[in-house]
Design a protein around this motif. Structure first.
Motif, mmCIF file in Angstrom:
data_model
loop_
_atom_site.group_PDB
_atom_site.id
_atom_site.type_symbol
_atom_site.label_atom_id
_atom_site.label_comp_id
_atom_site.label_asym_id
_atom_site.label_seq_id
_atom_site.Cartn_x
_atom_site.Cartn_y
_atom_site.Cartn_z
ATOM 1 N N THR A 50 0.865 -1.176 0.000
ATOM 2 C CA THR A 50 0.000 0.000 0.000
ATOM 3 C C THR A 50 0.898 1.220 0.000
ATOM 4 N N ASN A 60 -3.518 0.559 -3.267
ATOM 5 C CA ASN A 60 -2.899 -0.761 -3.240
ATOM 6 C C ASN A 60 -2.198 -1.028 -4.561
ATOM 7 N N LYS A 93 -10.981 -0.840 -9.078
ATOM 8 C CA LYS A 93 -10.991 -1.884 -8.057
ATOM 9 C C LYS A 93 -12.168 -2.814 -8.285
ATOM 10 N N PRO A 95 -14.186 -4.844 -5.792
ATOM 11 C CA PRO A 95 -14.339 -5.100 -4.360
ATOM 12 C C PRO A 95 -14.521 -6.573 -4.025
ATOM 13 N N GLU A 99 -10.247 -6.333 -2.389
ATOM 14 C CA GLU A 99 -10.424 -5.840 -1.033
ATOM 15 C C GLU A 99 -10.408 -6.950 0.022
ATOM 16 N N ARG A 100 -10.550 -8.188 -0.399
ATOM 17 C CA ARG A 100 -10.495 -9.280 0.582
ATOM 18 C C ARG A 100 -9.098 -9.441 1.155
ATOM 19 N N CYS A 102 -6.472 -6.944 0.805
ATOM 20 C CA CYS A 102 -5.753 -5.673 0.875
ATOM 21 C C CYS A 102 -6.505 -4.695 1.761
ATOM 22 N N THR A 104 -8.533 -1.431 2.729
ATOM 23 C CA THR A 104 -9.470 -0.576 2.016
ATOM 24 C C THR A 104 -8.793 0.772 1.802
ATOM 25 N N THR A 105 -8.886 1.300 0.593
ATOM 26 C CA THR A 105 -8.242 2.571 0.275
ATOM 27 C C THR A 105 -9.274 3.564 -0.249
ATOM 28 N N ARG A 110 -6.671 0.667 -8.402
ATOM 29 C CA ARG A 110 -5.543 -0.098 -7.879
ATOM 30 C C ARG A 110 -4.459 -0.046 -8.938
ATOM 31 N N LYS A 141 -7.429 4.967 9.018
ATOM 32 C CA LYS A 141 -8.858 4.918 9.344
ATOM 33 C C LYS A 141 -9.253 6.151 10.133
ATOM 34 N N ASN A 165 -14.084 -2.511 12.047
ATOM 35 C CA ASN A 165 -12.796 -2.107 12.587
ATOM 36 C C ASN A 165 -12.889 -2.202 14.101
#
Length: 176
Positions: A50, A60, A93, A95, A99-100, A102, A104-105, A110, A141, A165
């Motif tokens: 990242t 990412n 991206k 998702p 995203e699984r 990496c 979240t951006t 990407r 975050k 989170n």
């Protein structure tokens, strides 16, 4: 990157050809291999990282190539390093997939680099490094976007299947 300028992550778009992106590594995954569907009996190698270039933007990056290339590149860069990514593929991206594995951006894109078409190298421009280094300490975050352990206990059934989170402190670590 002699004479070439980098583009900000916030300005990236799939229609940009041959972008160069400078940033600081804020996360990195281990090298993995997958069976190559096109060349049965061989493996494809990858790892990801990242990259951040401002307080608000990070993206990412996935690296693909031969075992030797991927292992050498992964071993030559670390979290906290400032790097230049030359000629990555900028794509939307997915998702369901990326995203699984990496973080979240905020970027809708990407970056993908390959051994034959891209280059990842340490940034040697001191002005760029001085600008990027303070970004390593910024959280990725929002400080209000978390559940406490008490919230999870109280609302456990409602959170079933949700990605959340967690903010927690570790009191001690013991090895048995």
């Amino acid at each position: 990157m002699a004479g070439q300028t980098s583009i900000d992550i916030s300005e990236l778009h799939p229609s940009i050809s041959h972008p160069n992106v400078a940033g600081i590594l804020i996360g990195k995954t281990d090298v993995r291999s997958f069976p190559d569907r096109k060349n049965v009996g061989t493996d494809r190698y990858t790892f990801g990282f990242t990259l951040r270039d401002s307080p608000d933007f990070f993206i990412n990056v996935s690296v693909w190539g031969s075992e030797g290339y991927v292992a050498a590149l992964s071993g030559s860069i670390s979290v906290g390093d400032c790097v230049i990514v030359e000629n990555p593929l900028v794509s939307n991206k997915d998702p369901e997939k990326e995203e699984r594995f990496c973080p979240t951006t905020p970027s809708p894109y990407r970056l993908m680099t390959t051994e034959t078409h891209s280059r990842v190298s340490l940034c040697t421009n001191t002005d760029t490094v001085d600008r990027l280094l303070p970004l390593i300490h910024l959280p990725v975050k929002d400080f209000r976007d978390f559940y406490s352990l008490g919230d999870i206990v109280a609302n456990g059934q409602k959170l079933d299947g949700s990605v959340i989170n967690i903010l927690a402190a570790v009191k001690s670590v013991r090895f048995l």
